[in-house]
Design an enzyme around this catalytic site. Structure first.
Site, PDB file in Angstrom:
ATOM      1  N   VAL A   1     -46.804 -13.210  30.216  1.00 15.81           N
ATOM      2  CA  VAL A   1     -45.519 -13.216  29.519  1.00 15.81           C
ATOM      3  C   VAL A   1     -44.690 -12.067  30.100  1.00 15.81           C
ATOM      4  O   VAL A   1     -44.776 -10.925  29.673  1.00 15.81           O
ATOM      5  CB  VAL A   1     -45.714 -13.041  27.998  1.00 15.81           C
TER       6      VAL A   1
ATOM      7  N   ASP B   1     -46.841  -7.521  31.331  1.00 14.71           N
ATOM      8  CA  ASP B   1     -47.300  -8.688  30.579  1.00 14.71           C
ATOM      9  C   ASP B   1     -47.239  -8.331  29.094  1.00 14.71           C
ATOM     10  O   ASP B   1     -47.974  -7.469  28.620  1.00 14.71           O
ATOM     11  CB  ASP B   1     -48.724  -9.044  30.997  1.00 14.71           C
ATOM     12  N   HIS B   2     -46.373  -9.001  28.355  1.00 10.53           N
ATOM     13  CA  HIS B   2     -46.150  -8.670  26.949  1.00 10.53           C
ATOM     14  C   HIS B   2     -47.405  -8.913  26.101  1.00 10.53           C
ATOM     15  O   HIS B   2     -47.526  -8.370  24.991  1.00 10.53           O
ATOM     16  CB  HIS B   2     -44.980  -9.486  26.386  1.00 10.53           C
ATOM     17  N   ARG B   3     -48.328  -9.694  26.591  1.00  9.30           N
ATOM     18  CA  ARG B   3     -49.573  -9.912  25.855  1.00  9.30           C
ATOM     19  C   ARG B   3     -50.430  -8.653  25.840  1.00  9.30           C
ATOM     20  O   ARG B   3     -51.282  -8.475  24.969  1.00  9.30           O
ATOM     21  CB  ARG B   3     -50.376 -11.047  26.493  1.00  9.30           C
ATOM     22  N   VAL B   4     -50.226  -7.789  26.859  1.00 15.38           N
ATOM     23  CA  VAL B   4     -51.071  -6.611  27.023  1.00 15.38           C
ATOM     24  C   VAL B   4     -50.387  -5.347  26.505  1.00 15.38           C
ATOM     25  O   VAL B   4     -51.014  -4.496  25.875  1.00 15.38           O
ATOM     26  CB  VAL B   4     -51.455  -6.426  28.512  1.00 15.38           C
TER      27      VAL B   4
END
Length: 422
Positions: free
Chosen positions: A214, A392-395
């Site tokens: 993301v 990465d917006h998930r991280v």
């Protein structure tokens, strides 16, 4: 890999590098009927990352060569078939009988009496056989390789062919004229370029990254006026060429290591989608995005967080040159935990770099420029370095990534902190 089919041992193309599915056959180093020893070179292959010599896994006599120069061969496909005759030999006068070799899939014109020195005629559309070094020389000289007749194995164009005297070449002035006007076919139609090799690997990798990570990007500028002055002093003291990149790399490693805040270390992670885990690393293996003739490559500097500016400068130069020469080792091609891209050497200020999946972030460095800066409430002119951080917006959340970029900017604006004490 050796297997037997109809009592004849077959050598299958092994996995030459992690994640590669095929390799292009550049040239054969053996011929049908030739006896080879274990570890003798059978062929030269070009993968998406390197030029590779393929050694023989055994001693024996070549019965069949599978493939022609210029052909892409899948990993696990037959490469060489050996005869099952243990007493076969390609020599003479030793009293042993030489077996009749099965026909090769590729006639060996170079070993046929009467054909020595004759090069196969290439028809329009045939693939030009030449090494990356020869292709570079041709481009620099403005020579169209399609117009040359190669004297190497299978019609391969060699450096000697490029360096041939004017009267022995195929009208080199005409070749150069053709090269300058061959961007599009004479009919005005489009030029079709095979979508394979490094370019295809890059495309597949980036497409996978965009569809899984993301992405978002934060941007800022650092006033590197003092840093550039320090760089010039180091250049004079070391007599080495040093750019701003190793300074930025040290700043990045300092932030990724967690020394300036544990939350920033989340950028030094990779995502294991199969196990649904975020793997946060304690050391920094820094990927250096490198533009090469074959496309973008990312050689890796391991334990970059333990290196100083001069050491990083040397290592960056070494791996970048190895990437351009297609001489990277497997260890230098895998295992990065974060990537830096210095696209500013070609131009441009800010960008939206695509994450080198499965990593969680990438920092792009733009072209530095002179601009207006404010110091102690006073306007002045300084050198500004554009920085673009994709994550990465998930991280890692946007606030943490913006904070990490701010820490990098602070370090670049306080260059003495980037040098070891003493």
């Amino acid at each position: 890999m050796i297997a037997k089919a109809n009592q004849e041992p077959i050598f299958y193309l092994p996995d030459l590098a992690e994640g590669l599915e095929e390799a292009e056959l550049i040239e054969w180093s053996v011929r049908v009927g030739q006896r080879v020893s274990e570890n003798d070179i059978l062929a030269k292959m070009e993968t998406a990352k390197a030029l590779v010599d393929i050694p023989s896994p055994r001693a024996g006599v070549i019965a069949m060569l599978h493939g022609k120069p210029g052909q892409a061969i899948k990993v696990g496909a037959p490469l060489v078939t050996f005869t099952s005759e243990s007493l076969a030999t390609d020599g003479a006068g030793d009293g042993r009988k030489k077996p009749t070799a099965p026909p090769s899939e590729e006639p060996d014109a170079g070993s046929v009496v009467g054909n020595l020195g004759e090069a196969p005629v290439r028809t329009p559309g045939d693939k030009v056989l030449a090494s990356p070094a020869v292709r570079r020389m041709a481009r620099d000289q403005g020579v169209d390789l399609q117009q040359l007749v190669g004297t190497g194995i299978g019609g391969r164009i060699t450096e000697k062919d490029l360096e041939a005297p004017e009267e022995k070449s195929v009208n080199r002035s005409a070749i150069k004229t053709h090269a300058a006007s061959s961007v599009a076919p004479p009919s005005g139609g489009p030029t079709r370029i095979p979508f394979r090799g490094v370019r295809k690997v890059i495309a597949d990798h980036l497409r996978y990254s965009v569809s899984h990570a993301v992405h978002y990007t934060v941007m800022d500028e650092a006033d590197v006026t003092a840093l550039d002055a320090l760089r010039r002093k180091l250049v004079a003291a070391s007599n080495e060429k040093i750019s701003l990149l190793p300074f930025a790399a040290v700043a990045i490693c300092r932030v990724l290591s967690g020394r300036l805040g544990a939350k920033f270390a989340r950028l030094n992670s990779i995502v294991d989608d199969e196990k649904q885990e975020i793997v946060q690393h304690r050391v920094v293996h820094l990927g250096i995005a490198t533009d090469t003739e074959s496309g973008l490559m990312v050689p890796v500097i391991r334990d970059a967080d333990r290196l100083g500016v001069l050491e990083l400068s040397r290592r960056i130069a070494e791996v970048a040159q190895a990437a351009r020469n297609r001489e990277l080792t497997p260890e230098q091609m895998t295992g990065s935990t974060f990537t830096v891209s210095n696209f500013g050497v070609a131009g441009g200020r800010f960008g939206t770099p695509i994450i080198n999946y499965p990593e969680a972030g990438i920092l792009a460095i733009g072209r530095s420029r002179e601009g207006v800066v404010v110091r102690d409430g006073m306007l002045g002119v300084g050198k500004l370095l554009p920085l673009s951080l994709s994550a990465d917006h998930r991280v890692i959340d946007g606030g943490a990534a913006a904070g990490a970029l701010a820490k990098i900017v602070d370090l670049l604006q306080s260059p003495d902190e980037l040098l070891p004490p003493g």
